[in-house]
Scaffold this active site. Structure first.
Site, PDB file in Angstrom:
ATOM      1  CD  GLU A   1      -2.702   1.308   2.457  1.00 34.45           C
ATOM      2  OE1 GLU A   1      -3.597   0.414   2.508  1.00 34.45           O
ATOM      3  OE2 GLU A   1      -2.550   2.005   3.651  1.00 34.45           O
TER       4      GLU A   1
ATOM      5  CE1 TYR B   1     -10.285   9.675  -4.286  1.00 33.13           C
ATOM      6  CE2 TYR B   1     -11.859   9.822  -1.816  1.00 33.13           C
ATOM      7  CZ  TYR B   1     -11.588  10.378  -3.534  1.00 33.13           C
ATOM      8  OH  TYR B   1     -12.357  11.307  -4.025  1.00 33.13           O
TER       9      TYR B   1
ATOM     10  CB  ALA C   1     -11.360  10.888   5.212  1.00 35.57           C
TER      11      ALA C   1
ATOM     12  CG  HIS D   1      -7.415   2.416  -0.486  1.00 37.32           C
ATOM     13  ND1 HIS D   1      -6.988   2.545   0.477  1.00 37.32           N
ATOM     14  CD2 HIS D   1      -6.643   1.389  -1.193  1.00 37.32           C
ATOM     15  CE1 HIS D   1      -5.922   1.514   0.713  1.00 37.32           C
ATOM     16  NE2 HIS D   1      -5.965   0.815  -0.348  1.00 37.32           N
TER      17      HIS D   1
ATOM     18  NE  ARG E   1     -17.296   5.973   8.198  1.00 38.06           N
ATOM     19  CZ  ARG E   1     -17.162   5.810   9.676  1.00 38.06           C
ATOM     20  NH1 ARG E   1     -18.450   5.384  10.204  1.00 38.06           N
ATOM     21  NH2 ARG E   1     -16.159   5.667  10.184  1.00 38.06           N
ATOM     22  N   GLY E   2     -14.251   5.841   4.732  1.00 39.72           N
ATOM     23  CA  GLY E   2     -13.371   6.749   5.298  1.00 39.72           C
ATOM     24  C   GLY E   2     -13.448   6.855   6.822  1.00 39.72           C
TER      25      GLY E   2
ATOM     26  CE1 TYR F   1     -11.253  -0.971  10.116  1.00 44.45           C
ATOM     27  CE2 TYR F   1     -13.350  -1.875   9.307  1.00 44.45           C
ATOM     28  CZ  TYR F   1     -12.275  -0.908   9.308  1.00 44.45           C
ATOM     29  OH  TYR F   1     -12.146   0.078   8.398  1.00 44.45           O
TER      30      TYR F   1
ATOM     31  CE  LYS G   1     -17.392  -2.787   5.546  1.00 45.20           C
ATOM     32  NZ  LYS G   1     -16.266  -2.227   5.993  1.00 45.20           N
TER      33      LYS G   1
ATOM     34  CD  GLN H   1      -7.014  -0.584  10.590  1.00 46.90           C
ATOM     35  OE1 GLN H   1      -5.765  -0.632   9.780  1.00 46.90           O
ATOM     36  NE2 GLN H   1      -7.502   0.574  10.426  1.00 46.90           N
TER      37      GLN H   1
HETATM   38  P1  FAD Z   1     -17.842   1.091   7.234  1.00 47.98           P
HETATM   39  O1  FAD Z   1     -17.886  -0.369   6.648  1.00 47.98           O
HETATM   40  O2  FAD Z   1     -19.045   2.076   6.934  1.00 47.98           O
HETATM   41  O3  FAD Z   1     -17.902   0.655   8.582  1.00 47.98           O
HETATM   42  C1  FAD Z   1     -17.555   1.773   9.799  1.00 47.98           C
HETATM   43  C2  FAD Z   1     -18.625   1.619  10.854  1.00 47.98           C
HETATM   44  O4  FAD Z   1     -19.948   1.472  10.986  1.00 47.98           O
HETATM   45  C3  FAD Z   1     -18.165   0.039  11.509  1.00 47.98           C
HETATM   46  O5  FAD Z   1     -17.984   0.043  12.951  1.00 47.98           O
HETATM   47  C4  FAD Z   1     -19.199  -0.914  10.895  1.00 47.98           C
HETATM   48  O6  FAD Z   1     -19.272  -1.965  11.728  1.00 47.98           O
HETATM   49  C5  FAD Z   1     -20.322   0.019  11.116  1.00 47.98           C
HETATM   50  N1  FAD Z   1     -21.367  -0.280   9.979  1.00 47.98           N
HETATM   51  C6  FAD Z   1     -21.129  -0.529   8.842  1.00 47.98           C
HETATM   52  N2  FAD Z   1     -22.531  -0.791   8.232  1.00 47.98           N
HETATM   53  C7  FAD Z   1     -23.306  -0.492   8.959  1.00 47.98           C
HETATM   54  C8  FAD Z   1     -24.824  -0.123   8.911  1.00 47.98           C
HETATM   55  N3  FAD Z   1     -25.454  -0.215   7.850  1.00 47.98           N
HETATM   56  N4  FAD Z   1     -25.270   0.414   9.897  1.00 47.98           N
HETATM   57  C9  FAD Z   1     -24.687   0.567  11.221  1.00 47.98           C
HETATM   58  N5  FAD Z   1     -23.591   0.526  11.331  1.00 47.98           N
HETATM   59  C10 FAD Z   1     -22.612  -0.116  10.213  1.00 47.98           C
HETATM   60  N6  FAD Z   1      -9.503   5.621   5.440  1.00 47.98           N
HETATM   61  C11 FAD Z   1      -9.271   6.592   4.380  1.00 47.98           C
HETATM   62  O7  FAD Z   1      -9.995   7.612   4.695  1.00 47.98           O
HETATM   63  N7  FAD Z   1      -8.838   6.437   3.069  1.00 47.98           N
HETATM   64  C12 FAD Z   1      -8.239   5.219   2.977  1.00 47.98           C
HETATM   65  O8  FAD Z   1      -7.738   5.093   2.000  1.00 47.98           O
HETATM   66  C13 FAD Z   1      -8.272   3.892   3.873  1.00 47.98           C
HETATM   67  N8  FAD Z   1      -7.874   2.732   3.451  1.00 47.98           N
HETATM   68  C14 FAD Z   1      -8.149   1.798   4.323  1.00 47.98           C
HETATM   69  C15 FAD Z   1      -7.616   0.339   3.918  1.00 47.98           C
HETATM   70  C16 FAD Z   1      -7.956  -0.688   4.901  1.00 47.98           C
HETATM   71  C17 FAD Z   1      -7.765  -2.093   4.331  1.00 47.98           C
HETATM   72  C18 FAD Z   1      -8.688  -0.483   5.878  1.00 47.98           C
HETATM   73  C19 FAD Z   1      -8.669  -1.629   7.107  1.00 47.98           C
HETATM   74  C20 FAD Z   1      -8.944   0.902   6.443  1.00 47.98           C
HETATM   75  C21 FAD Z   1      -8.739   1.777   5.576  1.00 47.98           C
HETATM   76  N9  FAD Z   1      -9.256   3.172   5.851  1.00 47.98           N
HETATM   77  C22 FAD Z   1      -8.871   4.430   4.906  1.00 47.98           C
HETATM   78  C23 FAD Z   1      -9.764   3.469   7.247  1.00 47.98           C
HETATM   79  C24 FAD Z   1     -11.280   3.447   7.181  1.00 47.98           C
HETATM   80  O9  FAD Z   1     -12.039   4.316   6.381  1.00 47.98           O
HETATM   81  C25 FAD Z   1     -11.864   3.500   8.690  1.00 47.98           C
HETATM   82  O10 FAD Z   1     -11.516   2.468   9.349  1.00 47.98           O
HETATM   83  C26 FAD Z   1     -13.161   3.838   8.775  1.00 47.98           C
HETATM   84  O11 FAD Z   1     -13.603   4.301   9.992  1.00 47.98           O
HETATM   85  C27 FAD Z   1     -14.303   2.830   8.514  1.00 47.98           C
HETATM   86  O12 FAD Z   1     -14.094   2.622   7.142  1.00 47.98           O
HETATM   87  P2  FAD Z   1     -15.127   1.288   6.651  1.00 47.98           P
HETATM   88  O13 FAD Z   1     -15.060   1.207   5.062  1.00 47.98           O
HETATM   89  O14 FAD Z   1     -14.927   0.317   7.270  1.00 47.98           O
HETATM   90  O15 FAD Z   1     -16.536   1.929   7.047  1.00 47.98           O
END
Ligand code: FAD
Length: 290
Positions: free
Chosen positions: A16, A49, A51, A77, A107-108, A144, A164, A175
């Site tokens: 990455e 990318y 947030a 991303h 989501r970011g 995670y 997802k 993570q």
């Molecule tokens: P989500 O899947 O939306 O999850 C966020 C939270 O909401 C979780 O607690 C989940 O359990 C909960 N949730 C999900 N769906 C629902 C629902 N329908 N109802 C209620 N709760 C729900 N961040 C960046 O800004 N840029 C990057 O490029 C980036 N790359 C990453 C790459 C990897 C491999 C990882 C693991 C993380 C990365 N992140 C990045 C960080 C990531 O954006 C954060 O961890 C963020 O807080 C959650 O993103 P997510 O896509 O998992 O969100």
């Protein structure tokens, strides 16, 4: 090529990188890093990318360099976060025109001054995945091993991980974690929950004592006491500290491979030298088992 197709045939080694902080300043340095990573035969390189979409142009430029100049598969991303449909349409158009076939849909991270209006259109990663599902991309999702910090429990997080997959994620990248048992528990519980897609462990070599608090705060990853003690003992010797951090990552990788992980994703913090040191220690493993 679509990364899920590669995963059907073999284990993947991936790295990455992240865009330079200030616009396109320093982008040449990232290109050089990518050229150096190419020598390590990665199956793909992912590019982060911002947030809030802050670095969207350099994200596409770097993904395009990976795909079209370095001729390595790219995983771009993309965060929904506060974006509108037209913001996402614009970036998707650019990714298509550069031939990018794979998106890690997220989501970011929420900013500190977050309020309920922050993610109006794309509340969760699944909203972005649903929006992209008719586009010709392979979608991946984040997961995670220690549970996401906004969730009450790992099981609540796993339920969203399953959503997802239903929304189109063909594989997952985890993570950072420093205790492999968290990864094994995640995989085992995910399979019990009916999640079938490959779950690729994300490993970040911890090579600086200063990073410990940010790892805990940003990623929620706990660091085992033995490892923390080692880092503490050698905190004033950067060379030894790096050596210990690399050895620990090598140990994690060997254990993960022996227990059947479908690939290894290395968070290298834009340092090709770190990737190279790990690769050299594991060259035989990578050439025989990947
Ligand atoms: P989500 O899947 O939306 O999850 C966020 C939270 O909401 C979780 O607690 C989940 O359990 C909960 N949730 C999900 N769906 C629902 C629902 N329908 N109802 C209620 N709760 C729900 N961040 C960046 O800004 N840029 C990057 O490029 C980036 N790359 C990453 C790459 C990897 C491999 C990882 C693991 C993380 C990365 N992140 C990045 C960080 C990531 O954006 C954060 O961890 C963020 O807080 C959650 O993103 P997510 O896509 O998992 O969100």
């Amino acid at each position: 090529m679509k990364i899920d197709e590669i995963l059907k045939k073999k284990r993947t080694l991936s790295f990455e990188v992240f865009p330079p902080k200030k616009g396109s300043l320093g982008i040449e340095k990232i290109f050089k890093t990518i050229d150096e990573l190419k020598a390590l035969n990665p199956d793909y390189i992912s590019v982060t990318y911002g947030a809030g979409g802050s670095n969207r142009n350099s994200n596409v430029e770097i993904a395009s360099y990976i795909k079209n100049q370095a001729k390595i598969e790219a995983l771009a991303h993309l965060t929904g976060g506060p974006s509108s449909y037209s913001d996402i349409d614009e970036i998707v158009k650019k990714l298509h025109s550069e031939g990018i076939e794979n998106i890690l849909a997220l989501r970011g991270d929420k900013p500190i001054d977050f309020n309920d209006d922050y993610c109006k259109t794309f509340k969760h990663a699944t909203d972005l995945m649903e929006y992209l599902k008719d586009e010709d991309f392979t979608l991946a999702g984040a997961c995670y091993p220690e549970g996401h910090n906004e969730c009450e429990s790992l099981y609540e997080d796993l339920a969203h991980m399953k959503e997802k997959e239903q929304a189109g994620a063909k594989f997952f990248v985890t993570q950072v974690f420093y205790d492999n048992e968290y990864y094994y528990r995640l995989v085992s519980e995910a399979r019990k929950a009916g999640i079938k897609s490959p779950i690729i462990p994300g490993i970040m070599p911890l090579v600086s004592h200063k990073s410990i608090p940010s790892i805990k705060n940003m990623c929620g990853a706990s660091i085992p006491l033995d490892f923390r003690n080692m880092l503490e003992v050698y905190k004033d010797d950067p060379e030894l500290l790096e050596e210990f951090g690399i050895n620990y990552a090598v140990y994690q990788i060997e254990d993960l491979i022996a227990k059947g992980a479908p690939g290894i994703h290395l968070y290298i913090m834009n340092r090709a030298s770190i990737a190279k040191k790990i690769y050299e220690r594991l060259e035989n493993v990578f050439s025989k088992l990947f």
